[in-house]
Design an enzyme around this catalytic site. Structure first.
Site, short mmCIF file in Angstrom:
data_model
loop_
_atom_site.label_atom_id
_atom_site.label_comp_id
_atom_site.label_asym_id
_atom_site.label_seq_id
_atom_site.Cartn_x
_atom_site.Cartn_y
_atom_site.Cartn_z
N VAL A 107 13.47 8.62 6.98
CA VAL A 107 14.71 8.11 6.38
C VAL A 107 15.92 8.83 6.97
O VAL A 107 15.81 9.94 7.48
CB VAL A 107 14.71 8.27 4.84
CG1 VAL A 107 13.53 7.52 4.21
CG2 VAL A 107 14.69 9.72 4.42
N CYS A 108 17.06 8.15 6.88
CA CYS A 108 18.34 8.75 7.29
C CYS A 108 19.44 8.10 6.44
O CYS A 108 19.15 7.50 5.41
CB CYS A 108 18.58 8.56 8.79
SG CYS A 108 18.84 6.85 9.27
N ARG A 109 20.67 8.17 6.89
CA ARG A 109 21.78 7.62 6.12
C ARG A 109 21.76 6.09 6.10
O ARG A 109 21.83 5.47 5.05
CB ARG A 109 23.12 8.13 6.66
CG ARG A 109 24.33 7.65 5.86
CD ARG A 109 25.63 8.20 6.40
NE ARG A 109 25.79 8.04 7.83
CZ ARG A 109 26.25 6.94 8.43
NH1 ARG A 109 26.61 5.90 7.73
NH2 ARG A 109 26.35 6.89 9.75
N GLY A 111 19.65 4.06 8.64
CA GLY A 111 18.47 3.45 9.26
C GLY A 111 18.39 3.59 10.76
O GLY A 111 17.35 3.34 11.35
N LEU A 136 19.41 5.88 3.24
CA LEU A 136 19.63 6.43 1.91
C LEU A 136 20.87 5.84 1.24
O LEU A 136 21.00 5.92 0.01
CB LEU A 136 19.69 7.95 1.97
CG LEU A 136 18.33 8.59 2.28
CD1 LEU A 136 18.47 10.08 2.48
CD2 LEU A 136 17.33 8.29 1.19
#
Length: 150
Positions: A107-109, A111, A136
């Site tokens: 996961v990241c901010r 995608g 996220l």
């Protein structure tokens, strides 16, 4: 038929045999490449490369390892409870810290970095790895739990 003509005929026959063996070798090589390529991708086809936020929540609830590849300042603002932070820039050198026998959701901010992280892990031999689309930002917007701080 003269001696010279017989030699030429034998040479043509040898050349024809060389061409035939060359074609057979190329054919065998091509079939081998196709066979090995299909075998190496067969084991990973059951894992999608990307999953939605909802699917990521279900995987987390089923015991998947959540890997956050954002930077520490982003992590401190909010992150998924019980997730692990390894910034994308450090991931290739820290793959030994990750479980090989567990599904990994990266996961990241938003995608983008998680897709790069997924590709790093796939390149390192991990097979049960997928990226969460929407990141996220979508996780938080959907009301799923987050925590803040280190």
């Amino acid at each position: 038929m003269t001696k010279h003509q017989r030699r030429k005929a034998q040479q043509r026959k040898k050349n024809n045999n060389l061409w035939l063996w060359g074609l057979v070798a190329i054919l065998v090589l091509g079939i081998s490449v196709l066979w090995f390529t299909s075998r190496s991708t067969a084991g990973t086809s059951s894992y999608p490369s990307e999953i939605s936020v909802e699917e990521a929540v279900a995987k987390r609830d089923s015991g998947a390892f959540i890997l956050d590849v954002r930077e520490p300042d982003e992590w401190n603002q909010f992150h998924v409870p019980d997730s692990t932070l390894i910034p994308l820039g450090e991931l290739a050198s820290r793959v030994g810290e990750l479980p090989q026998d567990q599904e990994i959701v990266v996961v990241c901010r938003s995608g983008n970095r998680s897709a790069k992280g997924r590709d790093i892990l796939l390149g390192a031999g991990f097979t049960q790895v997928m990226s969460m689309t929407g990141g996220l930002n979508q996780w938080q917007a959907a009301g799923y739990p987050t925590v803040s701080g280190p």
